[in-house]
Design an enzyme around this catalytic site. Structure first.
Site, PDB file in Angstrom:
ATOM      1  N   GLY A   1     -12.612  78.878 -27.656  1.00  0.00           N
ATOM      2  CA  GLY A   1     -13.117  77.501 -27.549  1.00  0.00           C
ATOM      3  C   GLY A   1     -14.492  77.279 -28.143  1.00  0.00           C
ATOM      4  CE  LYS A   2     -15.955  82.055 -31.612  1.00  0.00           C
ATOM      5  NZ  LYS A   2     -14.571  82.353 -31.184  1.00  0.00           N
ATOM      6  CB  SER A   3     -14.539  75.761 -33.397  1.00  0.00           C
ATOM      7  OG  SER A   3     -14.861  76.862 -34.202  1.00  0.00           O
TER       8      SER A   3
ATOM      9  CB  SER B   1     -21.360  86.878 -32.889  1.00  0.00           C
ATOM     10  OG  SER B   1     -21.221  85.801 -32.002  1.00  0.00           O
TER      11      SER B   1
ATOM     12  N   GLY C   1     -17.516  84.625 -28.391  1.00  0.00           N
ATOM     13  CA  GLY C   1     -16.273  84.722 -27.619  1.00  0.00           C
ATOM     14  C   GLY C   1     -15.122  85.052 -28.553  1.00  0.00           C
TER      15      GLY C   1
HETATM   16  N1  LIG Z   1     -11.788  74.082 -21.828  1.00  0.00           N
HETATM   17  C1  LIG Z   1     -11.593  74.315 -23.126  1.00  0.00           C
HETATM   18  N2  LIG Z   1     -12.658  74.520 -23.927  1.00  0.00           N
HETATM   19  C2  LIG Z   1     -12.458  74.764 -25.238  1.00  0.00           C
HETATM   20  N3  LIG Z   1     -11.252  74.833 -25.836  1.00  0.00           N
HETATM   21  C3  LIG Z   1     -10.154  74.637 -25.078  1.00  0.00           C
HETATM   22  C4  LIG Z   1     -10.289  74.369 -23.691  1.00  0.00           C
HETATM   23  N4  LIG Z   1      -9.047  74.223 -23.184  1.00  0.00           N
HETATM   24  C5  LIG Z   1      -8.192  74.373 -24.207  1.00  0.00           C
HETATM   25  N5  LIG Z   1      -8.842  74.612 -25.349  1.00  0.00           N
HETATM   26  C6  LIG Z   1      -8.157  74.809 -26.644  1.00  0.00           C
HETATM   27  O1  LIG Z   1      -8.387  76.149 -27.060  1.00  0.00           O
HETATM   28  C7  LIG Z   1      -8.427  76.201 -28.487  1.00  0.00           C
HETATM   29  C8  LIG Z   1      -9.755  76.817 -28.898  1.00  0.00           C
HETATM   30  O2  LIG Z   1      -9.810  76.879 -30.302  1.00  0.00           O
HETATM   31  P1  LIG Z   1     -11.177  76.980 -31.109  1.00  0.00           P
HETATM   32  O3  LIG Z   1     -10.817  76.773 -32.521  1.00  0.00           O
HETATM   33  O4  LIG Z   1     -12.196  76.104 -30.489  1.00  0.00           O
HETATM   34  O5  LIG Z   1     -11.558  78.499 -30.818  1.00  0.00           O
HETATM   35  P2  LIG Z   1     -12.687  79.403 -31.496  1.00  0.00           P
HETATM   36  O6  LIG Z   1     -13.319  80.137 -30.369  1.00  0.00           O
HETATM   37  O7  LIG Z   1     -13.538  78.594 -32.372  1.00  0.00           O
HETATM   38  O8  LIG Z   1     -11.804  80.432 -32.347  1.00  0.00           O
HETATM   39  P3  LIG Z   1     -12.132  81.142 -33.752  1.00  0.00           P
HETATM   40  O9  LIG Z   1     -13.038  82.301 -33.440  1.00  0.00           O
HETATM   41  O10 LIG Z   1     -10.795  81.602 -34.252  1.00  0.00           O
HETATM   42  O11 LIG Z   1     -12.760  80.146 -34.670  1.00  0.00           O
HETATM   43  C9  LIG Z   1      -8.291  74.777 -29.006  1.00  0.00           C
HETATM   44  O12 LIG Z   1      -6.940  74.559 -29.362  1.00  0.00           O
HETATM   45  C10 LIG Z   1      -8.689  73.947 -27.777  1.00  0.00           C
HETATM   46  O13 LIG Z   1      -8.078  72.682 -27.781  1.00  0.00           O
HETATM   47 MG   LIG Z   2     -13.896  78.591 -34.428  1.00  0.00          MG
END
Ligand SMILES: Nc1ncnc2c1ncn2[C@@H]1O[C@H](COP(=O)(O)OP(=O)(O)OP(=O)(O)O)[C@@H](O)[C@H]1O
Ligand SMILES: [Mg+2]
Length: 203
Positions: free
Chosen positions: A38-40, A107, A33
């Site tokens: 929200g992956k992490s 990815s 994604g």
């Molecule tokens: N339903 C949800 N599920 C996951 N994250 C959410 C949700 N609602 C809000 N968020 C927020 O969205 C953000 C997601 O950030 P996260 O670091 O998880 O993204 P990521 O996909 O890992 O990004 P990256 O590719 O930059 O590492 C966080 O601040 C989280 O609190």
């Molecule tokens: Mg991440």
């Protein structure tokens, strides 16, 4: 240099025997994604939940892997492909050791994710692709690391969704719309799937 004269050395256990001894099934859960989708967040909540159930789960996460194993790689198309290839190999090793490997990488390319899937398919290890999905407008608004702001200002090149492509999965095993469900609900959707497939014990 490519290695030659190498032979696979089999261990005393087959994977099935190891799984039986350790009473756990190995598999890979692959998040994909946009940045901030929200992956992490989901991967970490899922890992915590599984470990609290005494199920060995281990998360491989984007930046963490780039600090070590993949610190020699950049963000161009070829480096991204190599990044994902190595992650897939490592996830497969974890899964082969009967753990639940949880990967959290953008990815962005379908072909890279399909290669990761193929690697698992060939070894007969389950591969569960999870699309952490939220519209670009939402992730830009979240921007927890300030990366979209920098990308739009031209300070980061080849940023997925802004100046580099993201190819959404066509048939992920699980699709979670993170702008519509909470983190807890997202984790529950994944646990329900794992239970339904009998990858983890019923409650
Ligand atoms: N339903 C949800 N599920 C996951 N994250 C959410 C949700 N609602 C809000 N968020 C927020 O969205 C953000 C997601 O950030 P996260 O670091 O998880 O993204 P990521 O996909 O890992 O990004 P990256 O590719 O930059 O590492 C966080 O601040 C989280 O609190
Ligand atoms: Mg991440």
């Amino acid at each position: 240099m490519v290695a030659t004269n190498i032979t696979w050395h089999h261990g005393a256990f087959t994977r099935e025997e190891r799984q039986k001894e350790l009473n756990q099934k190995g598999l890979t859960i692959w998040f994909t994604g946009l940045s901030a989708s929200g992956k992490s967040t989901l991967a970490s909540a899922l890992e915590q939940h599984l470990v609290s159930l005494k199920i060995a789960a281990y998360r491989l996460d984007g930046d963490n892997i780039r600090f070590g194993l993949n610190k020699d790689l950049g963000f161009g198309p070829e480096a991204r492909t190599e990044n994902i290839r190595r992650i897939a190999e490592v996830a497969k090793l974890f899964a082969d050791s009967t753990q639940i490997a949880i990967t959290a990488f953008i990815s962005p390319y379908i072909s890279d994710r399909d290669a990761a899937r193929k690697l698992h398919d060939e070894a007969n290890i389950p591969f569960i692709e999870i699309f952490a999905d939220a519209p670009l407008s939402v992730v830009e608004e979240r921007d927890p690391k300030g990366l979209y702001k920098k990308a739009k200002a031209g300070e980061i090149k080849e940023f997925t969704g802004i100046s580099a492509p993201y190819e959404a999965p066509l048939k992920p095993e699980i699709h979670i719309q993170t702008d519509k469900v909470s983190v807890e609900e997202g984790v529950q959707i994944i646990l329900d799937y794992l239970r339904e497939k009998e990858y983890i014990p019923q409650l």
